[in-house]
Each structure stands twice: as C-alpha cells, then as structure tokens.
Design a protein around this motif. Structure first.
Motif, PDB file in Angstrom:
ATOM      1  N   SER A   1      -0.799  -4.119 -14.861  1.00  0.00           N
ATOM      2  CA  SER A   1       0.096  -5.199 -14.453  1.00  0.00           C
ATOM      3  C   SER A   1       0.665  -4.757 -13.117  1.00  0.00           C
ATOM      4  N   LEU A   2       1.280  -5.657 -12.395  1.00  0.00           N
ATOM      5  CA  LEU A   2       1.802  -5.264 -11.090  1.00  0.00           C
ATOM      6  C   LEU A   2       2.831  -4.150 -11.221  1.00  0.00           C
ATOM      7  N   GLY A   3       3.647  -4.217 -12.264  1.00  0.00           N
ATOM      8  CA  GLY A   3       4.644  -3.172 -12.473  1.00  0.00           C
ATOM      9  C   GLY A   3       4.039  -1.830 -12.823  1.00  0.00           C
ATOM     10  N   SER A   4       3.058  -1.821 -13.728  1.00  0.00           N
ATOM     11  CA  SER A   4       2.435  -0.552 -14.116  1.00  0.00           C
ATOM     12  C   SER A   4       1.634   0.054 -12.972  1.00  0.00           C
ATOM     13  N   LEU A   5       1.026  -0.792 -12.123  1.00  0.00           N
ATOM     14  CA  LEU A   5       0.288  -0.277 -10.968  1.00  0.00           C
ATOM     15  C   LEU A   5       1.228   0.396  -9.980  1.00  0.00           C
ATOM     16  N   ILE A   6       2.373  -0.224  -9.735  1.00  0.00           N
ATOM     17  CA  ILE A   6       3.354   0.376  -8.829  1.00  0.00           C
ATOM     18  C   ILE A   6       3.875   1.685  -9.404  1.00  0.00           C
ATOM     19  N   SER A   7       4.145   1.688 -10.703  1.00  0.00           N
ATOM     20  CA  SER A   7       4.644   2.897 -11.362  1.00  0.00           C
ATOM     21  C   SER A   7       3.626   4.028 -11.298  1.00  0.00           C
ATOM     22  N   ASN A   8       2.351   3.708 -11.567  1.00  0.00           N
ATOM     23  CA  ASN A   8       1.317   4.743 -11.528  1.00  0.00           C
ATOM     24  C   ASN A   8       1.163   5.330 -10.126  1.00  0.00           C
ATOM     25  N   GLY A   9       1.137   4.458  -9.123  1.00  0.00           N
ATOM     26  CA  GLY A   9       0.921   4.926  -7.764  1.00  0.00           C
ATOM     27  C   GLY A   9       2.094   5.666  -7.173  1.00  0.00           C
ATOM     28  N   PHE A  10       3.307   5.420  -7.709  1.00  0.00           N
ATOM     29  CA  PHE A  10       4.496   6.081  -7.169  1.00  0.00           C
ATOM     30  C   PHE A  10       4.394   7.597  -7.278  1.00  0.00           C
ATOM     31  N   GLU A  11       3.728   8.066  -8.318  1.00  0.00           N
ATOM     32  CA  GLU A  11       3.593   9.505  -8.522  1.00  0.00           C
ATOM     33  C   GLU A  11       2.656  10.148  -7.497  1.00  0.00           C
ATOM     34  N   TYR A  12       1.834   9.332  -6.819  1.00  0.00           N
ATOM     35  CA  TYR A  12       0.835   9.868  -5.897  1.00  0.00           C
ATOM     36  C   TYR A  12       1.195   9.642  -4.430  1.00  0.00           C
ATOM     37  N   LEU A  13       2.415   9.145  -4.183  1.00  0.00           N
ATOM     38  CA  LEU A  13       2.827   8.938  -2.795  1.00  0.00           C
ATOM     39  C   LEU A  13       2.891  10.260  -2.033  1.00  0.00           C
ATOM     40  N   SER A  14       3.366  11.298  -2.702  1.00  0.00           N
ATOM     41  CA  SER A  14       3.497  12.591  -2.029  1.00  0.00           C
ATOM     42  C   SER A  14       2.151  13.195  -1.655  1.00  0.00           C
ATOM     43  N   SER A  15       1.084  12.812  -2.359  1.00  0.00           N
ATOM     44  CA  SER A  15      -0.250  13.331  -2.053  1.00  0.00           C
ATOM     45  C   SER A  15      -0.956  12.524  -0.974  1.00  0.00           C
ATOM     46  N   GLY A  16      -0.302  11.461  -0.481  1.00  0.00           N
ATOM     47  CA  GLY A  16      -0.876  10.660   0.591  1.00  0.00           C
ATOM     48  C   GLY A  16      -1.622   9.429   0.127  1.00  0.00           C
ATOM     49  N   SER A  17      -1.699   9.186  -1.174  1.00  0.00           N
ATOM     50  CA  SER A  17      -2.418   8.014  -1.702  1.00  0.00           C
ATOM     51  C   SER A  17      -1.466   6.813  -1.760  1.00  0.00           C
ATOM     52  N   TRP A  18      -1.000   6.392  -0.579  1.00  0.00           N
ATOM     53  CA  TRP A  18       0.001   5.339  -0.494  1.00  0.00           C
ATOM     54  C   TRP A  18      -0.522   3.981  -0.937  1.00  0.00           C
ATOM     55  N   TRP A  19      -1.835   3.773  -0.846  1.00  0.00           N
ATOM     56  CA  TRP A  19      -2.402   2.447  -1.140  1.00  0.00           C
ATOM     57  C   TRP A  19      -2.291   2.066  -2.619  1.00  0.00           C
ATOM     58  N   ILE A  20      -2.158   3.070  -3.486  1.00  0.00           N
ATOM     59  CA  ILE A  20      -2.084   2.780  -4.922  1.00  0.00           C
ATOM     60  C   ILE A  20      -0.812   1.986  -5.234  1.00  0.00           C
ATOM     61  N   THR A  21       0.269   2.259  -4.526  1.00  0.00           N
ATOM     62  CA  THR A  21       1.534   1.558  -4.728  1.00  0.00           C
ATOM     63  C   THR A  21       1.732   0.422  -3.745  1.00  0.00           C
ATOM     64  N   LEU A  22       1.303   0.599  -2.490  1.00  0.00           N
ATOM     65  CA  LEU A  22       1.617  -0.368  -1.448  1.00  0.00           C
ATOM     66  C   LEU A  22       1.037  -1.750  -1.718  1.00  0.00           C
ATOM     67  N   PHE A  23      -0.241  -1.846  -2.026  1.00  0.00           N
ATOM     68  CA  PHE A  23      -0.875  -3.159  -2.161  1.00  0.00           C
ATOM     69  C   PHE A  23      -0.372  -3.940  -3.378  1.00  0.00           C
ATOM     70  N   PRO A  24      -0.248  -3.304  -4.571  1.00  0.00           N
ATOM     71  CA  PRO A  24       0.378  -4.049  -5.677  1.00  0.00           C
ATOM     72  C   PRO A  24       1.826  -4.429  -5.375  1.00  0.00           C
ATOM     73  N   GLY A  25       2.546  -3.548  -4.656  1.00  0.00           N
ATOM     74  CA  GLY A  25       3.923  -3.857  -4.297  1.00  0.00           C
ATOM     75  C   GLY A  25       4.024  -5.063  -3.375  1.00  0.00           C
ATOM     76  N   LEU A  26       3.118  -5.151  -2.399  1.00  0.00           N
ATOM     77  CA  LEU A  26       3.109  -6.304  -1.495  1.00  0.00           C
ATOM     78  C   LEU A  26       2.822  -7.593  -2.248  1.00  0.00           C
ATOM     79  N   VAL A  27       1.863  -7.555  -3.160  1.00  0.00           N
ATOM     80  CA  VAL A  27       1.547  -8.748  -3.950  1.00  0.00           C
ATOM     81  C   VAL A  27       2.759  -9.172  -4.779  1.00  0.00           C
ATOM     82  N   LEU A  28       3.450  -8.207  -5.380  1.00  0.00           N
ATOM     83  CA  LEU A  28       4.636  -8.522  -6.185  1.00  0.00           C
ATOM     84  C   LEU A  28       5.733  -9.138  -5.315  1.00  0.00           C
ATOM     85  N   VAL A  29       5.958  -8.578  -4.139  1.00  0.00           N
ATOM     86  CA  VAL A  29       6.990  -9.100  -3.237  1.00  0.00           C
ATOM     87  C   VAL A  29       6.654 -10.527  -2.803  1.00  0.00           C
ATOM     88  N   ILE A  30       5.400 -10.763  -2.405  1.00  0.00           N
ATOM     89  CA  ILE A  30       4.997 -12.094  -1.942  1.00  0.00           C
ATOM     90  C   ILE A  30       5.089 -13.107  -3.078  1.00  0.00           C
TER      91      ILE A  30
END
Length: 314
Positions: free
Chosen positions: A262-291
């Motif tokens: 779900s958009l929420g679970s995708l953002i939650s999963n990707g948040f843990e990987y922001l520090s490793s540089g995998s920003w796209w896991i959170t960014l794209f679902p987050g943009l869809v949720l915001v729009i």
C-alpha cells in the motif's frame, strides 16, 4: 410515425449540462485537472494487473538479487524496473500501482462505513431529540476529543492483541477499513444532525407524520435525501483523510504488512533504506500519496464551495 420530443421536457443529460454544477466545473481549470488526475489514479488502480510489468504478489518472479536497483535513467538501472526496485526485488512502479489499489479501496470502503454509522447516529439524534440526542452527541464529543490517529492506533493494537499478528496480516484490508471507519464517523454524525434538525421542522416532515409513516421511513426516505449535499462534500474530504490514516498506520507498523503493498507500507519500508542511498523506494510512493491527497482535497473544497453559494465566488 414518430412522436416529436417536447421542448419543455429536457433529458437528464441536458439538465445536467444546464446545471450550476457543470457551469462552475467547466470554468475551474484547477478542478478539471484535479478530476482528471484522480480519474487516472482510479483507472491505474483498477487495471493494475494489466499495467504493472511485474506482479509484486508473485513470489516466484521476485529475485532478491534485483533488490535496491536504481531507476532506469541512473547508472546500473535495469529496464525491467522503470522506477527502480525495493528491498525485496519488486519493481517500484508495479508496487505503486498495486499499493494505489489497496489505499483507494481502504479509503473508499472506510468512508462508506463512516458514512453509514454517522448518518444513522445523526438522523436518530436529530429526529428523536431529548435524552437520546444528548447521549449520542456526548458519545460523539468524547470520541472527537481524541485524535483520529490515536483512536486508530488503540483499535489496531487491540485487534493485534486479541487475534494475533498472523490474523491481522491476513485480513489487514478489512481490519483497516473497520479501524478507520470506527475512528472517523463523528464527522458525519454532527453534520447530518445539524442538517436534519433544520429539515425536521419543515412542512413535508409534518405531512409525513400526519400520514402515519413510520419514523424509519421519514428519516431515510424524506429527511436523508435533503442532506445529501453535505454528505457528498464530507465523503470527498474523508477519502483523503482515510488514505492518509492508512499511510500513517502502515508507517507505524500497525497497517498493511510489508509483503502487501500500500502507499503507506511502501513509504514505511523505504524509509529504512534512505541512509543507504535508496531514496527512490520512499520518494515515488510518497509523491503519489501527496498528489492523490492533494487532488482529492481540492475536489472536496470545490464541492463545499459550490454547494454553499455564500462561499463560492466562481
């Protein structure tokens, strides 16, 4: 011999084109764009199995070696994953389509449950009045004193404790619909009560009483149709609130499980990987949720203004 159509009896479509609703809609470019974007999201969710290049539920097609691949335009990007892949090797584009499907379903069904509970409570309180009105409104006030997210967290925790994490994960969509629906029905109850109180004193209600109609028929066949405008406005705004509530619960680990996007679970999963540089896991679902939330709120605000001529400045 054909019968001529009477000029004074326009069709339903003609009446719609002549209505103030259509007149204001076609003049507001922001609302038109918002409506088109919302339709695109709905169609993408409905046709997700045909639009998604990968099936995030098909474990046989998921390879852990494909995890955390960047978007296709970056170095080491894979053409199979346009927006990159997540930590499980699922394509972000595919998971967004399926996640959008889940989030919209939860939002629409949760709002339907809110509406059923709130409309019944509001109509009964307004129609009968007295001690029953006071009791129902005090219950509504008590629930309104808590934040929606707090109520949802408490109910979600109770579900997990009572039935276990496995049962919660297997029935997450249904449980979230119940949680969000129970948490946010007071918005409907108070609005419908206020509208029904003004309708209750009108002549058609008194005529229905004199004719001996039962209270249930008077409430749902006579009063309720005249309360549809505020119900429509609230429902539009509440869909956005329900989607955000699902996203917040999933982010806190009390919503959809990680293997069910779900958009929420995708953002939650990707948040843990922001520090490793995998920003796209959170960014794209987050943009869809915001729009999605933005366009639904814009449509809700416009509906509120159109149904209230004192506010609309067209």
């Amino acid at each position: 011999m054909s019968v001529p159509v009477e000029m004074g009896n326009p069709s339903r479509f003609q009446r719609f084109r002549q209505s103030d609703f259509w007149y204001y809609f076609k003049r507001d470019k922001v609302v038109i764009v918002s409506f088109l974007i919302f339709c695109v999201f709905v169609l993408a969710a409905l046709f997700a199995p045909w639009l998604a290049p990968n099936d995030p539920y098909d474990l046989a097609s998921i390879d852990i070696m494909d995890s955390e691949l960047p978007p296709v335009w970056m170095d080491y990007g894979d053409p199979r994953f346009w927006l990159g892949s997540d930590e499980q090797g699922r394509g972000i584009y595919s998971t967004i389509l399926y996640g959008l499907r889940t989030s919209l379903a939860i939002g629409i069904f949760a709002v339907s449950l809110q509406m059923m509970i709130g409309v019944v409570v509001g109509l009964v309180a307004a129609f009968y009045g007295g001690w029953l009105d006071n009791l129902l409104m005090r219950i509504t006030d008590v629930q309104l004193s808590f934040s929606t997210l707090m109520v949802a967290i408490i109910i979600s925790a109770l579900f997990k404790t009572a039935f276990g994490a496995e049962f919660f994960a297997a029935n997450a969509v249904l449980i979230l619909v119940v949680i969000i629906g129970v948490a946010e029905w007071p918005q409907y109850a108070r609005t419908i009560r206020a509208t029904a109180l003004s309708e209750k004193s009108k002549e058609y209600v008194e005529a229905a009483r004199v004719m001996g109609f039962k209270p249930i028929r008077i409430m749902f066949r006579h009063i309720l149709p005249n309360c549809l405008s505020p119900i429509l406005v609230i429902s539009t705004v509440q869909i956005a609130n329900a989607i955000m509530s699902e996203a917040a619960l999933s982010f806190l680990g009390l919503g959809m499980p990680p293997d069910k996007p779900s958009l929420g679970s995708l953002i939650s999963n990707g948040f843990e990987y922001l520090s490793s540089g995998s920003w796209w896991i959170t960014l794209f679902p987050g943009l869809v949720l915001v729009i999605l939330t933005l366009v639904v709120n814009l449509l809700g605000d416009w509906l509120r203004d159109v149904f209230n001529p004192k506010l609309y400045k067209g």
